[in-house]
Design an enzyme around this catalytic site. Structure first.
Site, PDB file in Angstrom:
ATOM      1  NE  ARG A   1      -8.061  11.618   7.766  1.00  0.00           N
ATOM      2  CZ  ARG A   1      -7.291  10.670   7.225  1.00  0.00           C
ATOM      3  NH1 ARG A   1      -7.774   9.483   6.970  1.00  0.00           N
ATOM      4  NH2 ARG A   1      -6.028  10.906   6.968  1.00  0.00           N
TER       5      ARG A   1
ATOM      6  CG  HIS B   1      -1.932   1.046   1.261  1.00  0.00           C
ATOM      7  ND1 HIS B   1      -3.180   0.809   0.733  1.00  0.00           N
ATOM      8  CD2 HIS B   1      -1.956   2.331   1.696  1.00  0.00           C
ATOM      9  CE1 HIS B   1      -3.922   1.906   0.861  1.00  0.00           C
ATOM     10  NE2 HIS B   1      -3.193   2.841   1.432  1.00  0.00           N
TER      11      HIS B   1
ATOM     12  CG  ASP C   1     -10.510   4.693   5.383  1.00  0.00           C
ATOM     13  OD1 ASP C   1      -9.934   5.539   6.076  1.00  0.00           O
ATOM     14  OD2 ASP C   1     -10.250   4.518   4.179  1.00  0.00           O
TER      15      ASP C   1
ATOM     16  CE  LYS D   1      -7.567   2.604   3.209  1.00  0.00           C
ATOM     17  NZ  LYS D   1      -7.682   3.972   2.769  1.00  0.00           N
TER      18      LYS D   1
HETATM   19  N1  URA Z   1      -4.008   6.751   2.191  1.00  0.00           N
HETATM   20  C1  URA Z   1      -5.021   6.223   2.901  1.00  0.00           C
HETATM   21  O1  URA Z   1      -5.487   5.125   2.598  1.00  0.00           O
HETATM   22  N2  URA Z   1      -5.493   6.903   3.952  1.00  0.00           N
HETATM   23  C2  URA Z   1      -5.005   8.096   4.331  1.00  0.00           C
HETATM   24  O2  URA Z   1      -5.468   8.646   5.297  1.00  0.00           O
HETATM   25  C3  URA Z   1      -3.965   8.653   3.575  1.00  0.00           C
HETATM   26  C4  URA Z   1      -3.472   7.953   2.507  1.00  0.00           C
END
Ligand code: URA
Length: 433
Positions: free
Chosen positions: A168, A82, A161, A187
């Site tokens: 956010r 990721h 999220d 995630k």
């Molecule tokens: N990538 C993500 O998945 N979440 C974040 O908060 C920032 C970058």
């Protein structure tokens, strides 16, 4: 329990309990806590922070907000990667076939882009027919059979999220270490892989602007991963300019193909090989970094890596011929050259502004509902350290839109030109494990 009291507690810099964090995540996901109270808590977390224990509790509460994927039916050690988000970041397109060439199962769940950063799923959809939505069984079957699969995240993977990230994004609370760490790790944990390699971007185009901050984020995520029994390595990599030379969708696919054919740029190749090497180590194929790195380089040189990408495209329903004939990918109607107004050396390229310019050209989404133009994007002809004369091309904008004045101006301003030649000679800053 009252949300009001939780906000006051964090606003005053106190530690939240597990129960308070669970109450907030559950209530916000279900809709009983309104956006304005969630926004107040996010801003309090932004300013007062969270300790490691709170961040881990937030991560677990987020994982539990939806359905975790059980990948135990996949044979072998499953690895995932990721990135914390960058511009021109096409590393996933490179490392999935590369690591799968070693026989390591790569179960890659990817997202879409939002704002100035791109998403792997959008890029892959530039390939005609490429399927990105899989049921759990199809996904598991593909990984078992072919050692690789890339899929969009299922609808109910970490719904907390999805809501929190959107909030956010509009409340200026993205670049907070506990909030990024819990968003990324929830995630990855819910996606079910055994091992995780994190690419933590640092620089002008990243959420973390200094190496110190990036290392703190990396350490926080590695600790969360380990505490939840996932072998996790974080690699802090440069994002002081876009990665490689291409930003967009079709054109990023072409650049990933170049790397897999051994013709990639130095920054892209080095970051991809480093991440792939750690995936190979966690997947049990190698013990030493140098050994893994040179084996992967050989896989590229032998032509096996590009064959594997072709195979990946084929099994996911896409047109594999694009690998040998990239003209089959969507092409834009207009190609506008942005020329230098000064003479000197490129001292920096604001990656975020290049990402915004590409988005305005149609390569990204301003809102979640926007449709992407796969052919739109930017080719960087000059990178940091290069010399330019007045009137030389800095970058080329690809688009189907008639009015590109704003995108041109933003791309022009992204380039800083000075008298002193500055070279970026490090693409990988730190490894945290
Ligand atoms: N990538 C993500 O998945 N979440 C974040 O908060 C920032 C970058």
């Amino acid at each position: 329990m009252r949300m009001y009291d939780i906000i006051i507690k964090k606003r005053n810099g106190e530690e939240l309990t597990k129960e308070e964090i669970q109450y907030f995540v559950k209530g916000y996901t279900e809709g009983s806590i309104p956006d304005y109270q969630a926004a107040a808590l996010l801003m309090s977390i932004y300013f007062k922070g969270m300790n490691k224990k709170e961040t881990a509790e937030l991560t677990i509460a987020m994982v539990n907000s939806g359905d975790a994927v059980d990948l135990s039916e996949i044979n072998g050690i499953k690895v995932d990667k990721h990135s914390t988000g960058g511009v021109g970041d096409k590393i996933s397109l490179i490392v999935v076939p590369l690591v799968a060439s070693l026989g390591i199962p790569v179960a890659k769940m990817s997202g879409r882009g939002l704002g100035h950063t791109g998403g792997t799923i959008d890029k892959l959809e530039a390939i005609d027919g490429f399927k990105t939505e899989y049921t759990k069984d199809e996904f598991i079957n593909n990984v078992n059979k072919y050692k690789m699969a890339i899929s969009g995240q299922s609808g109910n993977l970490v719904p907390a999220d999805k809501k929190l990230y959107a909030l956010r994004d509009v409340t200026a609370t993205i670049d907070s270490i506990p909030l990024i760490a819990s968003s990324v790790m929830s995630k990855k944990i819910a996606s079910g892989a055994d091992c995780i390699v994190l690419d933590v971007k640092v620089g002008s185009g990243a959420f973390m602007k200094s190496v110190e901050e990036a290392v703190e984020l990396a350490e926080t995520m590695v600790e969360i991963g380990k505490s939840l029994k996932r072998r996790t390595v974080a690699i802090v990599t440069d994002m002081n300019q876009p990665l490689g030379h291409e930003v967009g969708n079709s054109n990023e696919i072409i650049e990933a193909i170049d790397v897999l054919k051994g013709k990639g740029s130095e920054d892209e190749t080095e970051v991809a090989l480093t991440i792939a090497a750690y995936m190979a180590i966690l997947g049990g194929a190698y013990e030493e970094f140098e050994e893994a790195y040179s084996a992967l380089r050989e896989i590229i040189e032998s032509g096996k890596a590009i064959d594997k990408l072709k195979h990946l495209i084929k099994i996911q329903g896409g047109d594999p011929e694009i690998v040998d004939n990239t003209d089959r990918l969507p092409r834009a109607k207009y190609h506008i050259e942005v020329k230098s107004e000064y003479e000197g050396f490129i001292t920096s390229i604001n990656a975020e502004n290049i990402g915004i310019s590409a988005m305005l050209l149609g390569a990204g989404r301003k809102t979640k509902e926007d449709k992407i133009d796969f052919s739109a994007g930017i080719s960087l002809k000059k990178k940091v350290g290069d010399r330019t004369a007045i009137g030389e091309t800095l970058c080329i904008l690809h688009t189907n839109l008639g009015d590109t004045a704003e995108a041109e101006q933003i791309a022009q301003c992204a380039y800083n030109i000075g008298n002193i030649q500055k070279k970026i000679d490090r693409y990988v800053y730190r490894i945290i494990q």
